[in-house]
Write a protein that holds these residues in place. Sequence first.
Motif, short mmCIF file in Angstrom:
data_model
loop_
_atom_site.label_atom_id
_atom_site.label_comp_id
_atom_site.label_asym_id
_atom_site.label_seq_id
_atom_site.Cartn_x
_atom_site.Cartn_y
_atom_site.Cartn_z
N UNK A 295 -1.48 5.08 -5.48
CA UNK A 295 -0.74 5.53 -4.31
C UNK A 295 -0.02 4.37 -3.64
N UNK A 296 -0.72 3.23 -3.51
CA UNK A 296 -0.09 2.05 -2.91
C UNK A 296 1.04 1.52 -3.79
N UNK A 297 0.83 1.53 -5.10
CA UNK A 297 1.86 1.06 -6.03
C UNK A 297 3.11 1.94 -5.96
N UNK A 298 2.89 3.26 -5.84
CA UNK A 298 4.03 4.16 -5.76
C UNK A 298 4.78 4.00 -4.44
N UNK A 299 4.05 3.69 -3.36
CA UNK A 299 4.72 3.44 -2.09
C UNK A 299 5.60 2.19 -2.19
N UNK A 300 5.10 1.17 -2.88
CA UNK A 300 5.90 -0.04 -3.11
C UNK A 300 7.11 0.28 -3.98
N UNK A 301 6.88 1.09 -5.02
CA UNK A 301 7.98 1.46 -5.92
C UNK A 301 9.09 2.20 -5.19
N UNK A 302 8.72 3.01 -4.19
CA UNK A 302 9.72 3.80 -3.47
C UNK A 302 10.37 3.02 -2.32
#
Length: 335
Positions: A295-302
């Motif tokens: 979830x944290x990685x996807x927030x960074x990706x977005x």
Amino acid sequence: MRNSFQPVKQIYRAYLTGILLFAATLVIFISVLCLGDFPVTPREVLSALLGKGDETIAMVIREWRLPRAGLAVLIGAALGLSGAIFQSLLRNPLGSPDIIGFDAGAYAGAMLLLLTGGGFIATATGALAGGMIAAILVYSLAWKNGVQGFRLILIGIGIGQLLFAFSQWLLLQTEPETAVAVSVWGTGSLSGVEMRQLIAATLIFSMLIPASLLLTRALRQLELGDELAQASGLSVERTRRLLIFAGVSLSAMATAIVGPIAFIALVAPQLASKLASSAGTAPLLAALTGAALLSASDMIAQHGLGQTQVPVGVVTLCFGGIWFVWLLARKTTQW
């Protein structure tokens, strides 16, 4: 007296770690639903999830952002749990499905059916079959009067590279438009996911994750060694096969839905053990850690790179690669 309180302290810390990981995942989940070109407040998010409030906000939350945020939680939990199973079975922190070739097998199997025009069920079947074939192949080649973790890992890395090369060859044989679309999926991406994918993932993992957690209760016995585990009444080989099937199924289904996402299965179990100060693997905590990490990685990706968005697999590859190099260097000094 001090030693008598040690197990109680460990249990307390494990519960506290689980609560904190759940809270962290929830905060990230809500934050992802709030952020974007059309920012909303947490109260508006809650209203939209309950079917109330402004219709435009409800559409943005439920149709555009919820599938991606929900899948990040589910896929992360599945990968974290899969990694915990294999690291415990192999008694090696490098024993992760993305390292030992099982994910590469799932990727190749899913891609083979995806390129032939198969739908989700066909792709999921191909991923599961490919992951199982890779597992059987790696275990067969690694068997020499038993299976040693380090030998299996080396063979798994080699098999994984061969399967990855086969997948790239498949891409070269297809039409450019199809190859480009499949390549985006192949990076491990949550972009463009829809509610139907979240529903499918929820149905799949609501059965797989609880069933796998029930099986992991036998991991403590297996960690004592086959002889002691068998003496305690455990059917060692049957249990090991069931755990392998569960671990491959978790990672293969994750691959079928969003493509291969590296290093969550490697990092999550180890990070969970460190947070809880656990001597062995902690499967439930590993699942919670995986959910929080992805979830944290996807927030960074977005939102972490300005206007540029990247596939979440690129983010996990960057952070996980650093962890892998550190872990490999640390293990090399022990070998």
